[in-house]
Design a protein around this motif. Structure first.
Motif, PDB file in Angstrom:
ATOM      1  N   ASN A  65       0.495   4.109  -2.791  1.00  0.00           N
ATOM      2  CA  ASN A  65       0.238   5.511  -2.444  1.00  0.00           C
ATOM      3  C   ASN A  65       1.334   6.446  -2.927  1.00  0.00           C
ATOM      4  OD1 ASN A  65      -2.239   4.880  -1.303  1.00  0.00           O
ATOM      5  ND2 ASN A  65      -1.357   4.511   0.705  1.00  0.00           N
ATOM      6  N   PRO A  69       3.395   9.152   2.229  1.00  0.00           N
ATOM      7  CA  PRO A  69       2.983   7.806   2.668  1.00  0.00           C
ATOM      8  C   PRO A  69       4.050   7.037   3.455  1.00  0.00           C
ATOM      9  CG  PRO A  69       2.183   8.197   0.463  1.00  0.00           C
ATOM     10  CD  PRO A  69       3.108   9.350   0.801  1.00  0.00           C
ATOM     11  N   TYR A 114       0.819  -1.214   0.000  1.00  0.00           N
ATOM     12  CA  TYR A 114       0.000   0.000   0.000  1.00  0.00           C
ATOM     13  C   TYR A 114       0.852   1.263   0.000  1.00  0.00           C
ATOM     14  CZ  TYR A 114       0.019   0.888   5.156  1.00  0.00           C
ATOM     15  OH  TYR A 114       0.351   1.169   6.454  1.00  0.00           O
TER      16      TYR A 114
END
Length: 188
Positions: A94, A119, A90
């Motif tokens: 991001n 992020p 993730y």
């Protein structure tokens, strides 16, 4: 180091790469993680510490106790291995996503271009949360209240920084729409 990561993310921020990593993230979050949770919380009544916006040590230990011994072993495996891979996926998603929209919404010399690395704060908080949960699980049935506090506070910070990352993404989308409008208006 941050500049290198920011430049690398911008270089690889293509629509295809964003879609590939987004698809990976969705597969993990919508299929794999819910399945895994049923292995240590079959009735899905207890929940997962990672998804809570803060908890007390007593709440954490009540959840861990409710998982039973086999569930705690499985949760420890998930925290130590699976929940290291997922934050990496993730975070890459991001980083690429912010870089993609920022390239389209802001000029190359804009300060906003440097925020594509935001992020990284989310993953740092997530990994600290995981470390606290792993410590609690390995100490169980003994209490590690300091680890519970670390996990809770890092989890709160994770959700706050994730919210800020979403706000940055929405800002980038708005800037992209504005840039497209201005470009069309001025015939470019």
């Amino acid at each position: 180091m941050l500049t290198k990561i920011a430049n690398l993310a911008r270089r690889y921020a293509s629509g295809r790469n964003v879609l590939v990593f987004f698809a990976l993230q969705m597969i993990i979050s919508m299929l794999i993680l819910p399945y895994i949770q049923t292995r240590f919380d079959p009735d899905q009544k207890l929940g997962v510490l990672d998804l809570k916006f803060g908890f007390t040590p007593d709440q954490a230990y009540a959840m861990l106790d409710g998982y039973q011994e086999q569930g705690r072993k499985y949760y420890l495996f998930v925290e130590a291995f699976v929940d290291i891979i997922y934050p990496i996926i993730y975070t890459i998603t991001n980083l690429l996503l912010l870089s993609y929209v920022f390239k389209r919404g802001f000029t190359a010399d804009s300060f906003m271009q440097k925020l594509n690395v935001f992020p990284l704060l989310v993953i740092i908080c997530d990994l600290l949360e995981n470390a606290g949960i792993i410590t609690m699980l390995t100490a169980f049935p003994n209490r590690a209240d300091a680890a519970a506090a670390l996990a809770s506070n890092a989890g709160i910070a994770k959700w706050i920084t994730f919210g800020i990352a979403i706000a940055l993404f929405l800002t980038g989308i708005g800037a992209w729409i504005r840039a497209a409008y201005l470009n069309q208006k001025h015939g470019g």
